[in-house]
Write a protein that holds these residues in place. Sequence first.
Motif, PDB file in Angstrom:
ATOM      1  N   LEU A 175      17.664  18.188   1.839  1.00 29.17           N
ATOM      2  CA  LEU A 175      16.628  18.178   0.808  1.00 29.17           C
ATOM      3  C   LEU A 175      15.604  17.070   1.042  1.00 29.17           C
ATOM      4  CD1 LEU A 175      18.788  18.756  -2.415  1.00 29.17           C
ATOM      5  CD2 LEU A 175      17.171  20.376  -1.400  1.00 29.17           C
ATOM      6  N   LEU A 176      16.005  16.058   1.824  1.00 21.83           N
ATOM      7  CA  LEU A 176      15.148  14.884   2.026  1.00 21.83           C
ATOM      8  C   LEU A 176      14.967  14.630   3.521  1.00 21.83           C
ATOM      9  CD1 LEU A 176      16.830  12.620  -0.672  1.00 21.83           C
ATOM     10  CD2 LEU A 176      14.625  13.782  -0.872  1.00 21.83           C
ATOM     11  N   PRO A 177      14.330  15.558   4.227  1.00 29.14           N
ATOM     12  CA  PRO A 177      14.207  15.435   5.688  1.00 29.14           C
ATOM     13  C   PRO A 177      13.362  14.253   6.143  1.00 29.14           C
ATOM     14  CG  PRO A 177      12.808  17.200   4.859  1.00 29.14           C
ATOM     15  CD  PRO A 177      13.671  16.768   3.712  1.00 29.14           C
ATOM     16  N   ASN A 178      12.523  13.714   5.254  1.00 31.92           N
ATOM     17  CA  ASN A 178      11.631  12.617   5.644  1.00 31.92           C
ATOM     18  C   ASN A 178      12.097  11.253   5.141  1.00 31.92           C
ATOM     19  OD1 ASN A 178       9.775  14.440   6.908  1.00 31.92           O
ATOM     20  ND2 ASN A 178       9.001  14.978   4.869  1.00 31.92           N
ATOM     21  N   THR A 179      13.298  11.204   4.573  1.00 29.88           N
ATOM     22  CA  THR A 179      13.829   9.936   4.082  1.00 29.88           C
ATOM     23  C   THR A 179      14.458   9.158   5.241  1.00 29.88           C
ATOM     24  OG1 THR A 179      14.254  10.819   1.864  1.00 29.88           O
ATOM     25  CG2 THR A 179      15.488   8.861   2.507  1.00 29.88           C
ATOM     26  N   PRO A 180      13.944   7.961   5.549  1.00 32.13           N
ATOM     27  CA  PRO A 180      14.428   7.222   6.719  1.00 32.13           C
ATOM     28  C   PRO A 180      15.910   6.859   6.674  1.00 32.13           C
ATOM     29  CG  PRO A 180      12.343   6.315   5.933  1.00 32.13           C
ATOM     30  CD  PRO A 180      12.821   7.281   4.893  1.00 32.13           C
ATOM     31  N   ARG A 181      16.397   6.463   5.489  1.00 31.78           N
ATOM     32  CA  ARG A 181      17.802   6.059   5.383  1.00 31.78           C
ATOM     33  C   ARG A 181      18.463   6.830   4.242  1.00 31.78           C
ATOM     34  NH1 ARG A 181      17.271   1.005   5.454  1.00 31.78           N
ATOM     35  NH2 ARG A 181      18.115   0.503   7.518  1.00 31.78           N
ATOM     36  N   LEU A 182      19.428   7.664   4.579  1.00 36.34           N
ATOM     37  CA  LEU A 182      20.137   8.467   3.589  1.00 36.34           C
ATOM     38  C   LEU A 182      21.617   8.510   3.961  1.00 36.34           C
ATOM     39  CD1 LEU A 182      19.075  11.854   2.058  1.00 36.34           C
ATOM     40  CD2 LEU A 182      21.365  11.586   3.024  1.00 36.34           C
ATOM     41  N   LYS A 183      22.455   8.154   3.010  1.00 35.87           N
ATOM     42  CA  LYS A 183      23.892   8.134   3.249  1.00 35.87           C
ATOM     43  C   LYS A 183      24.624   8.557   1.978  1.00 35.87           C
ATOM     44  CE  LYS A 183      23.457   4.499   6.738  1.00 35.87           C
ATOM     45  NZ  LYS A 183      23.962   3.222   7.308  1.00 35.87           N
ATOM     46  N   CYS A 184      25.944   8.732   2.087  1.00 37.14           N
ATOM     47  CA  CYS A 184      26.757   9.156   0.947  1.00 37.14           C
ATOM     48  C   CYS A 184      27.940   8.214   0.779  1.00 37.14           C
ATOM     49  CB  CYS A 184      27.242  10.594   1.146  1.00 37.14           C
ATOM     50  SG  CYS A 184      25.909  11.812   1.305  1.00 37.14           S
ATOM     51  N   LEU A 185      28.431   8.165  -0.442  1.00 37.97           N
ATOM     52  CA  LEU A 185      29.533   7.260  -0.791  1.00 37.97           C
ATOM     53  C   LEU A 185      30.506   7.971  -1.716  1.00 37.97           C
ATOM     54  CD1 LEU A 185      30.895   4.428  -1.182  1.00 37.97           C
ATOM     55  CD2 LEU A 185      29.174   3.989  -2.947  1.00 37.97           C
ATOM     56  N   THR A 186      31.792   7.947  -1.377  1.00 40.19           N
ATOM     57  CA  THR A 186      32.816   8.488  -2.269  1.00 40.19           C
ATOM     58  C   THR A 186      33.732   7.354  -2.720  1.00 40.19           C
ATOM     59  OG1 THR A 186      34.475   9.018  -0.565  1.00 40.19           O
ATOM     60  CG2 THR A 186      32.768  10.671  -1.014  1.00 40.19           C
ATOM     61  N   ASP A 187      34.047   7.366  -3.991  1.00 37.31           N
ATOM     62  CA  ASP A 187      34.837   6.294  -4.592  1.00 37.31           C
ATOM     63  C   ASP A 187      36.062   6.875  -5.288  1.00 37.31           C
ATOM     64  OD1 ASP A 187      35.705   3.989  -6.104  1.00 37.31           O
ATOM     65  OD2 ASP A 187      34.425   4.648  -7.760  1.00 37.31           O
ATOM     66  N   SER A 188      37.230   6.459  -4.852  1.00 37.38           N
ATOM     67  CA  SER A 188      38.487   6.776  -5.535  1.00 37.38           C
ATOM     68  C   SER A 188      38.703   8.271  -5.706  1.00 37.38           C
ATOM     69  CB  SER A 188      38.531   6.088  -6.909  1.00 37.38           C
ATOM     70  OG  SER A 188      38.404   4.694  -6.762  1.00 37.38           O
ATOM     71  N   ASP A 340      26.286  -3.930   3.679  1.00 38.46           N
ATOM     72  CA  ASP A 340      26.045  -4.183   5.099  1.00 38.46           C
ATOM     73  C   ASP A 340      26.098  -2.892   5.907  1.00 38.46           C
ATOM     74  OD1 ASP A 340      25.708  -6.845   4.627  1.00 38.46           O
ATOM     75  OD2 ASP A 340      27.613  -7.494   5.482  1.00 38.46           O
ATOM     76  N   TRP A 341      27.024  -2.004   5.541  1.00 38.66           N
ATOM     77  CA  TRP A 341      27.119  -0.716   6.250  1.00 38.66           C
ATOM     78  C   TRP A 341      25.907   0.150   5.947  1.00 38.66           C
ATOM     79  CZ3 TRP A 341      27.398   4.292   4.302  1.00 38.66           C
ATOM     80  CH2 TRP A 341      27.711   5.290   5.239  1.00 38.66           C
ATOM     81  N   TYR A 342      25.529   0.233   4.684  1.00 39.22           N
ATOM     82  CA  TYR A 342      24.410   1.105   4.309  1.00 39.22           C
ATOM     83  C   TYR A 342      23.121   0.673   4.998  1.00 39.22           C
ATOM     84  CZ  TYR A 342      20.983   3.759   1.725  1.00 39.22           C
ATOM     85  OH  TYR A 342      19.938   4.605   1.426  1.00 39.22           O
ATOM     86  N   PHE A 343      22.846  -0.624   5.014  1.00 37.68           N
ATOM     87  CA  PHE A 343      21.594  -1.118   5.583  1.00 37.68           C
ATOM     88  C   PHE A 343      21.714  -1.467   7.073  1.00 37.68           C
ATOM     89  CE2 PHE A 343      20.778  -1.831   1.039  1.00 37.68           C
ATOM     90  CZ  PHE A 343      19.520  -1.252   0.933  1.00 37.68           C
ATOM     91  N   ASP A 344      22.806  -1.060   7.697  1.00 38.81           N
ATOM     92  CA  ASP A 344      22.997  -1.238   9.140  1.00 38.81           C
ATOM     93  C   ASP A 344      22.982  -2.710   9.563  1.00 38.81           C
ATOM     94  OD1 ASP A 344      23.018   1.637   9.744  1.00 38.81           O
ATOM     95  OD2 ASP A 344      20.900   1.564   9.222  1.00 38.81           O
ATOM     96  N   ARG A 345      23.388  -3.572   8.654  1.00 39.29           N
ATOM     97  CA  ARG A 345      23.472  -4.996   9.012  1.00 39.29           C
ATOM     98  C   ARG A 345      24.756  -5.267   9.798  1.00 39.29           C
ATOM     99  NH1 ARG A 345      21.422  -5.884   3.224  1.00 39.29           N
ATOM    100  NH2 ARG A 345      23.630  -5.877   2.638  1.00 39.29           N
ATOM    101  N   GLN A 346      25.821  -4.561   9.393  1.00 36.36           N
ATOM    102  CA  GLN A 346      27.100  -4.674  10.077  1.00 36.36           C
ATOM    103  C   GLN A 346      27.924  -3.444   9.710  1.00 36.36           C
ATOM    104  OE1 GLN A 346      28.946  -8.474   9.750  1.00 36.36           O
ATOM    105  NE2 GLN A 346      30.935  -7.801  10.522  1.00 36.36           N
ATOM    106  N   TYR A 347      28.732  -2.963  10.630  1.00 37.65           N
ATOM    107  CA  TYR A 347      29.502  -1.749  10.374  1.00 37.65           C
ATOM    108  C   TYR A 347      30.915  -2.120   9.956  1.00 37.65           C
ATOM    109  CZ  TYR A 347      25.499   0.198  12.758  1.00 37.65           C
ATOM    110  OH  TYR A 347      24.224   0.527  13.124  1.00 37.65           O
TER     111      TYR A 347
END
Length: 359
Positions: A175-188, A340-347
């Motif tokens: 849905l967001l082909p032009n978004t430079p940074r897009l990720k997903c997060l699942t919690d519990s 840090d993971w989301y912004f690619d500062r550290q994995y």
Amino acid sequence: MPIYIDDSVHSYWQGWDNGGNKILRTFCLDGSPPAFYMDRGFGEGAQSWMIHLSGGGWCRDVRECQNRSTTSFGSSKHMPPFKFRGHFSNNKNANPDLFNWNKVMVAYCDGGAFTGDVETVDPATNLHFRGARIFSAVMEDLLSKGLKDAKNALLIGSSAGAYPAMLYCDRFSKLLPNTPRLKCLTDSGYFINVNKNLQKGKGFKTIYKALVTLHGSAKALPKSCTSRMKPELCFFPQNMQQYIKTPLYTIMSPFDIVQVETSLGDYYNANKQNNCSANQKKNLRELRLELLSKFPNASDTKSRGAFIDSQFHHARLQSYWNPQNVSVVNNVTMIKAFGDWYFDRQYYYLIDKHDLPIP
């Protein structure tokens, strides 16, 4: 479209049929429009978006769903005001990476983890099973409200909302082909199908089979999975995660309260009193090992990240995204690890080494 709730706006959009007549095809269990809560971003975060799919268990038979339809988990008529806190906080000190983003909490009112798609409504119950349509409707509405111009985007799900966050992760990306940074997060919500020798409770397989049947969820599940196994098995993240191409981060504890009580029985209260038997401790250790064995491969921590602590808790993002009450693994907080993971500062792929719950 869903009800849009913020400080001042309450709007309805119902769509149109071929004759130009207004129709409403997206519903909560009771037939009321679905809803989401929104807090607008500001400053540098004005074009960054986090969209959170709320959790709250499931209803697996008509009676459960009827009871649920009279509450906020089944009707927008009963939804209370929402307090943006935790990872929704506007406090920069408590929430340094996301404090000024557009924040959306999608209310969970379908009882089927946003996967239901049944056209027919039984007039005897008036129950609507259309959770998959709720996700689509919310996305369409948010795109028109600025999401289409997002520079950063994050789809989140907690508890029962974690699975649909994974399920729709790639769709969100498309849905967001032009978004430079897009990720997903699942919690519990990385619940596993434990082996029969370990299982002492009713197990998730039974829950998911009833859910898929009642809500017609199979249509929402990827054919790449349902062509290989029964639909209820495709509700387990362990059978789904390999199909997800979008970067995905998982927050989970092997001793998640819902996982433990569903798979092993009511051990939580016993452990809370520090009087688990030797056999119960053995089962908890085995549960931990089985969860870790069914987790995504840690070899590519750029597209997969994880924070696995060893505490008894559940759905931590709002209540634990707090400097004074946050999980820590290897001296790294959950907030820092994910940011840090989301912004690619550290994995970060952090796994606590404790094999029993930390008090």
